[in-house]
Design an enzyme around this catalytic site. Structure first.
Site, PDB file in Angstrom:
ATOM      1  N   GLU A   1       0.987  -1.229   0.044  1.00 45.86           N
ATOM      2  CA  GLU A   1      -0.074  -0.086   0.039  1.00 45.86           C
ATOM      3  C   GLU A   1       0.801   1.302  -0.113  1.00 45.86           C
ATOM      4  O   GLU A   1       2.068   1.227   0.787  1.00 45.86           O
ATOM      5  CB  GLU A   1      -0.832  -0.005   1.257  1.00 45.86           C
ATOM      6  CG  GLU A   1      -1.881  -1.252   1.393  1.00 45.86           C
ATOM      7  CD  GLU A   1      -2.247  -1.434   2.929  1.00 45.86           C
ATOM      8  OE1 GLU A   1      -2.668  -0.374   3.593  1.00 45.86           O
ATOM      9  OE2 GLU A   1      -2.616  -2.592   3.096  1.00 45.86           O
TER      10      GLU A   1
ATOM     11  N   GLU B   1      -9.754   5.246   3.341  1.00 41.70           N
ATOM     12  CA  GLU B   1     -10.213   4.356   4.421  1.00 41.70           C
ATOM     13  C   GLU B   1      -9.844   5.289   5.554  1.00 41.70           C
ATOM     14  O   GLU B   1      -9.179   6.320   5.934  1.00 41.70           O
ATOM     15  CB  GLU B   1      -8.952   3.300   4.383  1.00 41.70           C
ATOM     16  CG  GLU B   1      -9.342   2.371   5.607  1.00 41.70           C
ATOM     17  CD  GLU B   1      -8.126   1.432   5.671  1.00 41.70           C
ATOM     18  OE1 GLU B   1      -7.983   0.655   6.876  1.00 41.70           O
ATOM     19  OE2 GLU B   1      -7.147   1.119   4.703  1.00 41.70           O
TER      20      GLU B   1
END
Length: 433
Positions: free
Chosen positions: A237, A348
């Site tokens: 990520e 997120e």
């Protein structure tokens, strides 16, 4: 307390050693002396116990052990440096010899040096996306680390003490499933799956979303994923993140993350464990990004590319059109040693519900996807890397918003931005409780 103790000592000296006391009718009997001695010792023991109790109350053994563990951990991750640069936001950036960085604490990397950049980049990348020069606050003075070193944000005792535990410092809160609220994580993402992917690329604009609780965060990133959403999940990520717990402020920061067991025991943010190998001396992972986008104003975005080098199999990270940051060695992973099975783009947050209701923590710009350009956060030029090491446009991305009344997402396509998404939201509102 110490004053009382001094008075006790003076009283004892007077009663036992005053040379002017008569030795006849006013003399002190042996039994009286014994009594005084016993009483004095009782007072001494009482005062001593009181001091020890108070010292223990302020510095219990467990607290001392914790501080020793914290100091040992700081020594482990803060490596010897040849130069330190003070950032305007208060960060200290240490220039660490590249072969001494935390990655080389890994048993499989000990004694090695960073690899040379791969000769072959993904075909089809656009050189007009370069945004390297003004991306981070610490570099605004144009002072950089010398060649042969890498910039590492220094971790402080305060950083570690803000964490829930030393063991979890530098790691995400555990979660098991991606498509539920497990662990309080909520998403608004576009994704593709069902094929073999060897990387991804996108431009994402940078904001400073409000994070309202100390153990929450808000991030925007791309995910390279393989395995199931159980114990064997592999992810890589990269993007930007606001995390008061990790960094102590509300600045958006360039970050990376990886795990090979669904965030359980492996992986970490940035360079806080052995894993990611940095090769660049001008970008500090974990440092604040500048400038940032403003509502109804100028939009600032960064280009992030992650791809698998066909020759050696390592996963490389690139910022802008050609700025290589470093790589994740392929041996770190199980499923990602071969390829990814899913690519995701989006936001997120963590919703801790610490006040008994949904958090006010914002995602993206803090505004819903429907507000569009200049108001909502975006990803543009969504691409994936295919088996031939070629960047191709994302086709028909699936959209997922865990809680669309809190954070939403919408997609589109045009000739300038290619495939794109708008996403984000304010968190708690009339429709999000």
């Amino acid at each position: 307390m110490l004053t009382h103790n001094n008075k006790t000592k003076h009283k004892y000296s007077f009663l036992t050693a005053n040379p002017n006391m008569p030795s006849t009718s006013t003399s002190i009997s042996s039994s009286s002396l014994i009594f005084i001695f016993v009483c004095t010792m009782f007072l001494f023991v009482s005062v001593t116990e009181s001091v020890l109790i108070n010292e223990t109350r302020f510095k219990p053994m467990e607290e001392l052990k914790k501080l020793r563990r914290v100091r040992a951990h700081l020594k482990k991750i803060n490596k010897p440096c040849v130069k330190t640069i003070q950032s305007p936001d208060g960060d200290l950036i240490d220039c660490v010899p590249s072969h001494l960085q935390p990655a080389f604490d890994h048993p499989k990397l000990k004694g090695q040096i960073p690899l040379e950049p791969p000769l072959e980049r993904p075909k089809g990348h656009n050189s007009s996306d370069e945004t390297f020069e003004t991306i981070q606050l610490w570099a605004e003075s144009s002072e950089f680390c010398p060649n042969g070193t890498i910039p590492i944000r220094r971790t402080t005792k305060k950083d570690i003490l803000r964490a829930n535990s030393l063991k979890r410092f530098g790691r995400k809160i555990r979660r098991v499933r991606r498509d539920t609220m497990s662990g309080g994580h909520e998403h608004a993402v576009g994704f593709v799956n069902g094929d073999r992917y060897y990387g991804a690329k996108a431009n994402m604009n940078v904001w400073s979303p409000r994070v309202t609780e100390p153990y929450e965060f808000s991030l925007s990133q791309l995910w390279v994923i393989s395995g199931s959403f159980g114990h064997d999940l592999n992810t890589i990520e990269a993007g930007w993140q606001v995390s008061p717990e990790l960094y102590g402020d509300g600045y958006p920061r360039f970050f990376t993350y990886w795990t090979t067991d669904a965030y359980r025991e492996t992986g970490c943010y940035n360079l806080l464990c052995s894993g990611f190998v940095q090769t660049n001396n001008r970008i500090a992972i974990g440092a604040a990004i500048s400038p940032r986008s403003s509502y109804n104003g100028r939009q600032f975005d960064i280009s992030v590319t992650i791809w698998k080098d066909p020759k050696h199999g390592h996963w490389w990270l690139q910022l802008g059109s050609g700025v290589l940051i470093g790589y994740w060695p392929s041996f770190l992973f199980s499923h990602l040693q071969k390829h990814a099975s899913m690519i995701q783009f989006g936001g997120e947050i963590v919703n801790s519900r610490s006040r008994g209701h949904h958090t006010y923590t914002q995602m993206g710009s803090g505004h819903f996807a429907s507000e569009g350009y200049g108001k909502a956060a975006y990803f543009r030029n969504l691409q994936v890397v295919d088996w031939g090491n070629t960047l191709i446009p994302l086709s028909n991305p699936h959209l997922l918003a865990d809680h669309p009344n809190c954070y939403s997402i919408k997609s589109g396509k045009n000739n300038v931005w290619g495939n794109y998404i708008y996403y984000g939201g304010p968190g708690r509102n009339a429709g999000c409780q």
